[in-house]
Design a protein around this motif. Sequence first.
Motif, mmCIF file in Angstrom:
data_model
loop_
_atom_site.group_PDB
_atom_site.id
_atom_site.type_symbol
_atom_site.label_atom_id
_atom_site.label_comp_id
_atom_site.label_asym_id
_atom_site.label_seq_id
_atom_site.Cartn_x
_atom_site.Cartn_y
_atom_site.Cartn_z
ATOM 1 N N ARG A 168 -6.473 3.098 0.598
ATOM 2 C CA ARG A 168 -6.282 2.369 -0.662
ATOM 3 C C ARG A 168 -6.730 3.179 -1.872
ATOM 4 N N TYR A 169 -7.457 4.252 -1.634
ATOM 5 C CA TYR A 169 -7.874 5.139 -2.720
ATOM 6 C C TYR A 169 -6.892 6.314 -2.783
ATOM 7 N N ALA A 219 -17.011 5.172 0.944
ATOM 8 C CA ALA A 219 -16.166 4.324 0.093
ATOM 9 C C ALA A 219 -16.893 3.895 -1.172
ATOM 10 N N PRO A 269 -13.160 7.452 -9.205
ATOM 11 C CA PRO A 269 -11.732 7.307 -8.881
ATOM 12 C C PRO A 269 -10.884 8.520 -9.218
ATOM 13 N N ASP A 270 -11.379 9.439 -10.058
ATOM 14 C CA ASP A 270 -10.603 10.616 -10.441
ATOM 15 C C ASP A 270 -10.938 11.847 -9.605
ATOM 16 N N LEU A 279 -9.570 3.685 3.869
ATOM 17 C CA LEU A 279 -9.717 4.558 2.698
ATOM 18 C C LEU A 279 -8.370 4.918 2.069
ATOM 19 N N ILE A 310 -16.605 6.865 -3.492
ATOM 20 C CA ILE A 310 -15.205 7.043 -3.871
ATOM 21 C C ILE A 310 -14.820 6.008 -4.931
ATOM 22 N N GLU A 311 -15.260 4.794 -4.715
ATOM 23 C CA GLU A 311 -14.981 3.707 -5.661
ATOM 24 C C GLU A 311 -15.518 4.029 -7.053
ATOM 25 N N ASP A 339 -10.901 14.071 -6.163
ATOM 26 C CA ASP A 339 -10.250 14.299 -4.877
ATOM 27 C C ASP A 339 -11.323 14.356 -3.791
ATOM 28 N N ARG A 386 -6.719 9.151 -4.076
ATOM 29 C CA ARG A 386 -7.146 10.555 -4.113
ATOM 30 C C ARG A 386 -7.992 10.930 -2.902
ATOM 31 N N VAL A 387 -7.847 10.167 -1.838
ATOM 32 C CA VAL A 387 -8.492 10.506 -0.569
ATOM 33 C C VAL A 387 -7.471 11.185 0.335
#
Length: 295
Positions: A205-206, A170, A177-178, A203, A173-174, A180, A208-209
């Motif tokens: 909430r993201y 995470a 953000p763009d 996860l 990922i944070e 995948d 592109r996950v």
Amino acid sequence: MDRRSFLKGSFALLGSLPQQGAQHTIMIDSHVHVWKHSPGFPFAAGAKVPEFDLAAEDLLALMSANGVARTVLIQVIHYRWDNRYLLDVLHRYPEKFHGVCRVDPEDPAAPDHLSELTETGCHGVRLSPGVSAESDWFRGPLMAPLWKRCAQLKVPMTLLLPASRLPDAAVWIEKNPDLDVVIDHMADIPAGDTKQLQLLLALARYPRVFVKISHIWSLSRQAFPYLDLTDQILRLRDAFGSSRLMWGTDWPIVRERLSYSQRVALYRDHLGFLSGTEREDILYRTVQRVWPFGL
């Protein structure tokens, strides 16, 4: 009978029934490994390689026999960071396969290696941090440039990792953000483990996950078609939406437990607790979104 028991029984019945017309749906397998015993493509030192091959031609025959249109190839650990066989297959069958490479995450040159592999045919990279402190490189300084390069190249980051590493993921990922990001095999969370499942659901909430609802046979405590995973899949559907879930056979891993045909049938014929549109997302639309094929 209360509502919960009624719904559970209904889902179990639907999940066990073959779906009419499902055999006509396009299928894109998101997860297969290939290898070949050949002096031209040596395995990594110490690799424990099965005696059999799964060459590209073997896979193509299985795909044809089972109605699978395209496949994403994941660099098998037998070769470690040597992606030459994968690249050879991609160059010979570009219309059938996409490929996800491996790079050494502890090598400072890994971002440049990823760029080279992307230029020569790969579309994405896979990292495999484990549970122990030996995999704390996943928290280390070499990750930032590798994740950044992946985002710059616009190729997906694929993660084979235990649920305990999801909070570490995470963080990256944070910061990207763009990019995948695809979580393999539902982070290997077994049926009924709601505590670990919460880490994966977080996860969602993201946007592109994505999650592969694969390895069902190893995560279940039941026999085929593994209906004790129904609730887990539904909770992932509710959190991520079907447009961010995908299937995958992971062929030929533990082929003695389940044939390729059975793995295809598991997803094609036994997802009756999902709508037709949701099944189409899982069978091809999500994979096509992350790894676009010319269909």
